[in-house]
Design an enzyme around this catalytic site. Sequence first.
Site, PDB file in Angstrom:
ATOM      1  CD  GLU A  58      -0.962   0.644   3.646  1.00 27.79           C
ATOM      2  OE1 GLU A  58      -1.274   1.838   3.500  1.00 27.79           O
ATOM      3  OE2 GLU A  58      -1.238  -0.036   4.663  1.00 27.79           O
ATOM      4  CE  LYS A 201      -2.854   1.809  11.847  1.00 25.42           C
ATOM      5  NZ  LYS A 201      -3.489   0.998  10.813  1.00 25.42           N
TER       6      LYS A 201
END
Length: 819
Positions: A58, A201
Amino acid sequence: MIRTPWIWNNCSPRLAHRIFFQSSRVQQRQISNNSRIFQISPEVRQALSDNRPVVALETTIYTHGWPYPDNLSLASDLSSLVRKNGGVPATIGILNGVAHVGLGADELDQLVSRAKDPQMMKISRRDFGFALGSRDVNGKAFNGGTTIAGTMVLAHMAGIEVFATGGLGGVHRGAETTMDVSADLTELGRTPVAVISSGCKAFLDIPRTLEYLETQGVAVGTFADGREGGVDFPAFWTRESGVPSPKVIRDEQEAAEIIHAHHLLGLQSGLHFANPIPERHSLSKDVMEAAIYEALDHAKVAGAIGAAATPYILNKIKEVTGDNSVTANRALVEGNVNRGTKVAVALSKLEADEGRQRRQVEPSSHIVGPGASNYTASGVSKSVSPADVETEPTPVAAAPSSTIASTNERNPKVFVAGSLAIDLSCDYTIKPGGLATGDTTMKPASYTSNPAEITQSLGGVGGNVARAAHLIGADVRLCSAIGDDLSGKAALEGLSQLDMSTEGISTLPAESGSRTAQYVAINDSNRDLVIAMADMAILDSPDSTPTISKTFDSHWLPQLQASKPTHLVLDANWAPEHLARWLQAGKDIDAHISFEPVSQAKSTRLFDLPEDHALPVFPNATINLVTPNNHELSSMYTAAREKGLFDRADWWSIIDALGIPQTGARVQMALATNSSLVDQGIPQQSVQLLPFFPAICTKLGAQGVLLTQILPAGDERLTSGEHATYILSRCANGTEDTLGVGGVYMRLFPPGEDVKAEDVVSVNGVGDTFLGALVAQMAEGRLGNRIEEYVDVAQRAAVLTLKSRESVCPRLGAMRLLV
């Protein structure tokens, strides 16, 4: 079109992708051919063509996570890690309004050097239209880093199966009130790419994230990384989150085998493999929790929500923890890229080994060999570049012919009456040294001889339908005519080699002047059609009428009456007077009759039948099923209206009995299909044709297949909750007993997955394969007589042909278990 998976996906060494069903009239150019908004780098394209391991990377991590030039250094390091482990990196991003899969070094520098530009976009699925189709206030094209969701979309379009990244988005804490759920999760639910990350996360709600992924049907596992027993799903900076992982994966080989099995079943969801941060870089869970709570409080006060929340929180965590989180962040990304590349390498080997095994048992295709034509029945070409085509076909071996009873030995259940043709595809080849000497001509020159690769295959709509039905497992007899010429002999030999009956093939005498039908396509070096020539006069020209009439009486009618097949398929290549005779003969033996319209021009022949053979209406309709594409449907509707068929009293009585409100049913039709189709008038046209054709399967290309049918009075589907969403209307005028009309069933079968554009080899014969497979299943009838039970499998068969060099994919034999 397809909602449930099936084993046809194992017929290609690369994963099967979203079903993309081409109508036989429409040229659908695909994004695989580099366009002004989508570019696959030559290196990545070649690697995919060679089945080498490619890893998607990405770019938001560079454009929105790291400052310049640190981001460029990280990008270079990650690409190097992919190469060091035996893979090809494909860094994905938006540069100057173009989606790139495989950014070069200069392009990557251009992109990441603008990281602080306020116009730099963060690209998820929803943003592609804006980023690629619009400009900023100064008229400049947009640049953007792709998120996990955005990268998955483009990676899947390119055919990349493995994607390595940092941390996964998820369900934010407090999402029960904010509804803040990352698009990464929904993308994983609908895009079959394997994502390797370090889990969520830590500031996200990990239990709810895992629950959401389960609801989306996403396979989730965590690498054991040397640990025994159960392990936690990682929390990005820390190896343990306190939340057990749904599954544990031992190593990269096991991960590759999981991906491979997932793809063989045609599952449309993605996979997420969590890779814990290297132990030496793992931060204390307590320290990180304290930093996260502080960052969340700051974000709440600052009003950072939605897409702005994650970068804001990450920056605050960085401020609180100093360089520790930054070092950990880099370490975990590198670990994920290392592991992701090893998974891609193992997966590539699995696919290559399976391809070799299939090639060892591949049956000879004889006359219908590799390199079949790349054009539709109407002469519309499908663009295919040599790099997009596998160098060797890899079909699953069909059952040995000795296990399949010949149609010569028993009465076939299916008769197909239509055209049998020899197709010639002439692909222009650039002469040796041409490009080196400055000759960049891609098209053949006029008025001279040109170098070409010429391939020959069996074709004709009737021939394709019969062959598809035969491969699926039906007892089928093709009734057609050939000339007493070399092409005719080749056609007979081809049928024999395919173990198909030739009893229904009539060789017309030379003195009749009849020529075997032929189709010749002249293609440029990209296999795009330049010009085509068709000679189909043998069945429908005025000169052939007397000979065809005699042949019908002496050859085809006796066979039909003796065999009494349960199903008869007619294509529109017959002249109207011959169509009328076939329809009457089929009705006399009470056969289920299907009609393939062939083309817009020929689809209207049903409305030119002799007066004494005018089409009757339901429940006495002669034709039970028609399979037009949207253009043919429109032509049929227009012809019926112009011929006054909608002025007939018997037509109106059936329309009135369908229960459609006088104000129309636009809302109901839009709910059953979609607003776009309603705007085009496709559902409305289908309904108005129903009295003459009680079941219509309209092939809509990328939009799927629309099934519209009359349900007879008393049909259990009219009162079943399972089918309630497909019931457009019910008879409400009390004529159920006299006319037998119960209501209208309308169902749009959407494509479950778009076939990768580089997997599309030829659209020729795709619609014919659909009908052949559909009728083959209906004739067997193991799932009853409901058409909707067989549409999805018919579309799977069509996809195999879409990805085949031949007008009917020989790998359809692998689907024989279904019937």
